[in-house]
Write an enzyme that holds these catalytic residues in place. Structure first.
Site, PDB file in Angstrom:
ATOM      1  N   CYS A 109       0.861  -1.219  -0.036  1.00 14.26           N
ATOM      2  CA  CYS A 109      -0.050  -0.078  -0.134  1.00 14.26           C
ATOM      3  C   CYS A 109       0.966   1.183   0.107  1.00 14.26           C
ATOM      4  O   CYS A 109       1.840   1.308   0.980  1.00 14.26           O
ATOM      5  CB  CYS A 109      -0.774   0.104   0.963  1.00 14.26           C
ATOM      6  SG  CYS A 109      -1.771   1.521   1.456  1.00 14.26           S
ATOM      7  N   HIS A 151      -8.966  -3.963  -2.092  1.00 11.20           N
ATOM      8  CA  HIS A 151      -7.958  -3.051  -1.464  1.00 11.20           C
ATOM      9  C   HIS A 151      -8.654  -1.742  -1.243  1.00 11.20           C
ATOM     10  O   HIS A 151      -8.695  -1.033  -0.172  1.00 11.20           O
ATOM     11  CB  HIS A 151      -6.463  -3.210  -1.765  1.00 11.20           C
ATOM     12  CG  HIS A 151      -5.568  -2.306  -1.128  1.00 11.20           C
ATOM     13  ND1 HIS A 151      -4.675  -3.026  -0.306  1.00 11.20           N
ATOM     14  CD2 HIS A 151      -5.202  -1.002  -1.073  1.00 11.20           C
ATOM     15  CE1 HIS A 151      -3.815  -2.009   0.273  1.00 11.20           C
ATOM     16  NE2 HIS A 151      -4.367  -0.890  -0.079  1.00 11.20           N
ATOM     17  N   GLU A 152      -8.708  -0.933  -2.566  1.00 12.54           N
ATOM     18  CA  GLU A 152      -9.064   0.473  -2.580  1.00 12.54           C
ATOM     19  C   GLU A 152     -10.361   0.789  -2.006  1.00 12.54           C
ATOM     20  O   GLU A 152     -10.702   1.517  -1.175  1.00 12.54           O
ATOM     21  CB  GLU A 152      -9.090   0.946  -4.098  1.00 12.54           C
ATOM     22  CG  GLU A 152      -7.573   0.862  -4.511  1.00 12.54           C
ATOM     23  CD  GLU A 152      -6.368   1.323  -3.696  1.00 12.54           C
ATOM     24  OE1 GLU A 152      -6.532   2.446  -3.017  1.00 12.54           O
ATOM     25  OE2 GLU A 152      -5.397   0.952  -3.840  1.00 12.54           O
ATOM     26  N   HIS A 155     -10.094   0.960   1.656  1.00 16.56           N
ATOM     27  CA  HIS A 155      -9.907   2.345   2.054  1.00 16.56           C
ATOM     28  C   HIS A 155     -11.172   3.175   2.104  1.00 16.56           C
ATOM     29  O   HIS A 155     -11.354   3.924   3.109  1.00 16.56           O
ATOM     30  CB  HIS A 155      -8.962   2.718   0.850  1.00 16.56           C
ATOM     31  CG  HIS A 155      -7.461   2.696   1.214  1.00 16.56           C
ATOM     32  ND1 HIS A 155      -6.591   2.810   2.368  1.00 16.56           N
ATOM     33  CD2 HIS A 155      -6.469   1.933   0.241  1.00 16.56           C
ATOM     34  CE1 HIS A 155      -5.443   2.415   2.035  1.00 16.56           C
ATOM     35  NE2 HIS A 155      -5.347   2.015   0.989  1.00 16.56           N
TER      36      HIS A 155
HETATM   37 ZN   LIG Z   1      -3.754   1.140   0.039  1.00 11.49          ZN
END
Ligand SMILES: [Zn+2]
Length: 191
Positions: A109, A151-152, A155
């Site tokens: 990341c 993953h995003e 976030h």
């Molecule tokens: Zn990330």
């Protein structure tokens, strides 16, 4: 992950339409733990176009494959994923369906330079998002792209990729991270 990050504490979108890279904040920034609400404004819009252009530029600058607005201190439910050749902007992203089969893979990341952990995630996902032209897009993603989207999306929901990692595994990963950082600093000094 080509460069080391500088921590900027004064991020805000400029009033001019200049396209410049965005600062990437460190792991303790409060916005990384907040769920970002849906973007309700019209798309396309100058705000979204400028934000997406700057996210894409920042992504390229770091040689990364995914970057969320809140990693840069921008409180918008927007991220970009992709490579030099192919980038997509995702506004109000969602997962509609995902594979029951989970697959383990290495993940990094931009917020955590040099830190890599193994994470289990669905192998494929069917996703929906609005792009920066205002088009509603549905697509099936597999492999690394599917992992990157998930993953995003984490976030966007205030989840950092290390949050589900067992303490011991995280300790080991952090030791390796220190080595990677030292190596990178040495390399930089040689240049
Ligand atoms: Zn990330």
């Amino acid at each position: 992950m080509s460069e080391f990050l500088t921590i900027d504490t004064g991020a805000s979108l400029p009033k001019t339409p200049d396209i410049t890279p965005l600062p990437v904040y460190d792991e303790n920034h409060a916005m990384l733990r907040q769920k970002i609400p849906e973007h309700k404004g019209p798309i396309p819009s100058p705000l979204i176009s400028n934000l997406v252009a700057r996210l894409k530029m920042t992504l390229k600058l770091y040689g990364a494959i995914g970057l969320s607005a809140n990693q840069c201190g921008v409180f918008e439910r927007v991220f970009v994923i992709g490579t030099d050749q192919f980038q997509i902007s995702c506004i109000n992203p969602k997962i509609i369906r995902s594979s029951a089969q989970l697959i383990k893979g290495d993940e990094g990341c931009l917020t955590f330079p040099g830190l890599y952990v193994k994470l289990e995630r669905p192998d494929w996902v069917e996703v929906e998002f609005t792009d920066d032209t205002g088009k509603l897009v549905q697509m099936r993603l597999e492999g690394l792209t599917a992992r990157c989207f998930q993953h995003e999306l984490d976030h966007m929901n205030g989840i950092r990729f290390i949050d589900g990692i067992k303490p011991l595994a995280l300790q080991v990963a952090k030791k390796k991270q220190q080595k990677i950082i030292k190596q990178a600093i040495r390399k930089k000094k040689k240049k």
